[in-house]
Enzyme design. Structure first.
Site, PDB file in Angstrom:
ATOM      1  N   SER A  67       0.842  -1.207   0.000  1.00  0.00           N
ATOM      2  CA  SER A  67       0.000   0.000   0.000  1.00  0.00           C
ATOM      3  C   SER A  67       0.872   1.251   0.000  1.00  0.00           C
ATOM      4  CB  SER A  67      -0.930   0.000   1.220  1.00  0.00           C
ATOM      5  OG  SER A  67      -0.195  -0.227   2.414  1.00  0.00           O
ATOM      6  N   GLU A 137      -0.259 -12.299  -1.783  1.00  0.00           N
ATOM      7  CA  GLU A 137      -1.707 -12.358  -2.008  1.00  0.00           C
ATOM      8  C   GLU A 137      -2.074 -13.597  -2.810  1.00  0.00           C
ATOM      9  OE1 GLU A 137      -3.131  -8.691  -3.724  1.00  0.00           O
ATOM     10  OE2 GLU A 137      -2.184  -7.476  -2.169  1.00  0.00           O
ATOM     11  N   GLU A 204      -9.081  -9.624   3.935  1.00  0.00           N
ATOM     12  CA  GLU A 204      -9.404  -8.216   3.684  1.00  0.00           C
ATOM     13  C   GLU A 204     -10.726  -8.063   2.948  1.00  0.00           C
ATOM     14  OE1 GLU A 204      -6.327  -5.933   1.712  1.00  0.00           O
ATOM     15  OE2 GLU A 204      -7.636  -4.173   1.501  1.00  0.00           O
TER      16      GLU A 204
HETATM   17  O1  KIV Z   1      -0.483  -3.398   1.599  1.00  0.00           O
HETATM   18  C1  KIV Z   1      -1.023  -3.350   2.703  1.00  0.00           C
HETATM   19  O2  KIV Z   1      -0.893  -2.377   3.449  1.00  0.00           O
HETATM   20  C2  KIV Z   1      -1.829  -4.488   3.110  1.00  0.00           C
HETATM   21  C3  KIV Z   1      -2.686  -4.342   4.309  1.00  0.00           C
HETATM   22  C4  KIV Z   1      -3.760  -3.386   4.069  1.00  0.00           C
HETATM   23  C5  KIV Z   1      -3.162  -5.647   4.830  1.00  0.00           C
HETATM   24  O3  KIV Z   1      -1.793  -5.505   2.489  1.00  0.00           O
END
Ligand code: KIV
Length: 289
Positions: A67, A137, A204
Site C-alpha cells: 500500500s 496475495e 481483507e
Molecule cells: O499493503 C497493505 O498495506 C496491506 C494491508 C492493508 C493488509 O496488504
C-alpha cells in the site's frame, strides 16, 4: 550491498534495547490455541524508520505493505510497486523497530510465476531488509508457492478476500463475498493457505460473517481488515487511522486528525516566515559570550 543492520531475534549483533525479544512467526502462530486467540494480534503498516519507532511498542507485527505505492508514492494502485521500493522501506522499518515482527509485502510480479521465482524474491527481501516474514496475495492458486517457501525457511503471511494486486481482475476495491459462490471460494482459499503453512492470514474486505466463519474454522490466526471483530487480530493502514487522508474505506476508524494538525502547523510556519516572526533569537546562532 546490504542496506540494514542485522536485528533479528537470533542475531548476536542486534542493536535492540532488549536483545533477543523480537516477536517471531512461531510465537504469532502459537497465539491461536484450539481455534481461539485470547488476546487479539495487533498489526499496523509502517513504511519509514520513524513511524516504526513510534508504532513498535504497541504492535505485535509491523507490515511494510505494498500500500506504500499509494500512500507514499502516489501511485494509482499497488501494481507498479517494485522490489526496490519494498526492500528500501522494509530495511528502514526493521531499523526503526526492535519488538514487533516485521513482515514485508511481495510486490506484484515478484512471486506469481513459480515457487522458484517467489523464493528468489522472498530471500532477497529477507536478506536486504532483515525482516522476519513476507506476505503474498492469493488463495488456492498460491498454496503450492506458500508451501515451497515455508519449507525453505521463509515464514509466509497469506492474504485472501479482497486482494488489491488483483484489482484488474476483481474490477474494483468493493467488499468480496456477496454471492454464495464467492463466499465459498474465500473460505476455500483461506483453508488452502492455512494448510500450505502460512503462519497467519490477512482476510481483507469481506462480509463480516465470512471472516467470522474463516477465523473459527482455520487453524492459523486470521488478521482482519474490513472483516470481523471475531478475527484473531486486526490490521489497518497507519496513515488511515491517523486521519492523513480525506477519503478512507468504510472499515477504517480514525483515531486522530493529523491532516488538520499538519495543515495548521504548515500555515502557522508560512505566516511566521512571511512576517519574519520566524526565526527568533532562540533559533539562530550567535557568538558565544
Ligand atoms: O499493503 C497493505 O498495506 C496491506 C494491508 C492493508 C493488509 O496488504
Amino acid at each position: 550491498m546490504s542496506t540494514f543492520t542485522i536485528d533479528t531475534s537470533t542475531s548476536r549483533a542486534t542493536p535492540s534495547p532488549v536483545p533477543g525479544k523480537r516477536t517471531t512467526a512461531p510465537s504469532i502462530r502459537g497465539r491461536k490455541v484450539d481455534g481461539r486467540t485470547e488476546t487479539p494480534i495487533v498489526m499496523l503498516t509502517a513504511y519509514t524508520m520513524r513511524m516504526a519507532q513510534l508504532l513498535d511498542p504497541h504492535c505485535d507485527m509491523l507490515l511494510v505493505g505494498d500500500s506504500l505505492g499509494q500512500v507514499i508514492y502516489g501511485l494509482p494502485s499497488t501494481i507498479p510497486v517494485t522490489m526496490e521500493m519494498m526492500c528500501a522501506h522494509g530495511a528502514a522499518v526493521v531499523r526503526g523497530s526492535w519488538h514487533a515482527l516485521v513482515a514485508v509485502d511481495m510486490p506484484f510480479g515478484s512471486y506469481e510465476a513459480s515457487p522458484e521465482q517467489a523464493f528468489a524474491s522472498a530471500s532477497r527481501i529477507m536478506k536486504e531488509t532483515g525482516c522476519a516474514a513476507v506476505k503474498l496475495e492469493g488463495g488456492e492458486a498460491m498454496a503450492p508457492t506458500i508451501e515451497f517457501l515455508a519449507h525453505r525457511g521463509i515464514p509466509v503471511i497469506g492474504h485472501v478476500g479482497l486482494t488489491p494486486q488483483a484489482v484488474n481482475v476483481l474490477g474494483g476495491y468493493g467488499a468480496r463475498g456477496r454471492e454464495g459462490a464467492e463466499a465459498s471460494k474465500i473460505a476455500a482459499d483461506a483453508l488452502a493457505v492455512d494448510q500450505a503453512g502460512a503462519f497467519c492470514i490477512v482476510v481483507e474486505g469481506v462480509l463480516e460473517q465470512i471472516a467470522t466463519d474463516v477465523a473459527r474454522s482455520v487453524s492459523a490466526p486470521i488478521i482482519g481488515i474490513g472483516a470481523s471483530a471475531e478475527c484473531d487480530g486486526q490490521v489497518l493502514v497507519t496513515e488511515d487511522l491517523l486521519g492523513l487522508f480525506e477519503r478512507t474505506p468504510r472499515f477504517v476508524k480514525r483515531y486522530a486528525d493529523l491532516a488538520s494538525e499538519i495543515g495548521q502547523a504548515a500555515a502557522a510556519y508560512a505566516s511566521e516566515v512571511r512576517s519574519r516572526a520566524f526565526p527568533t533569537a532562540d533559533q539562530t546562532y550567535r557568538p558565544k559570550s
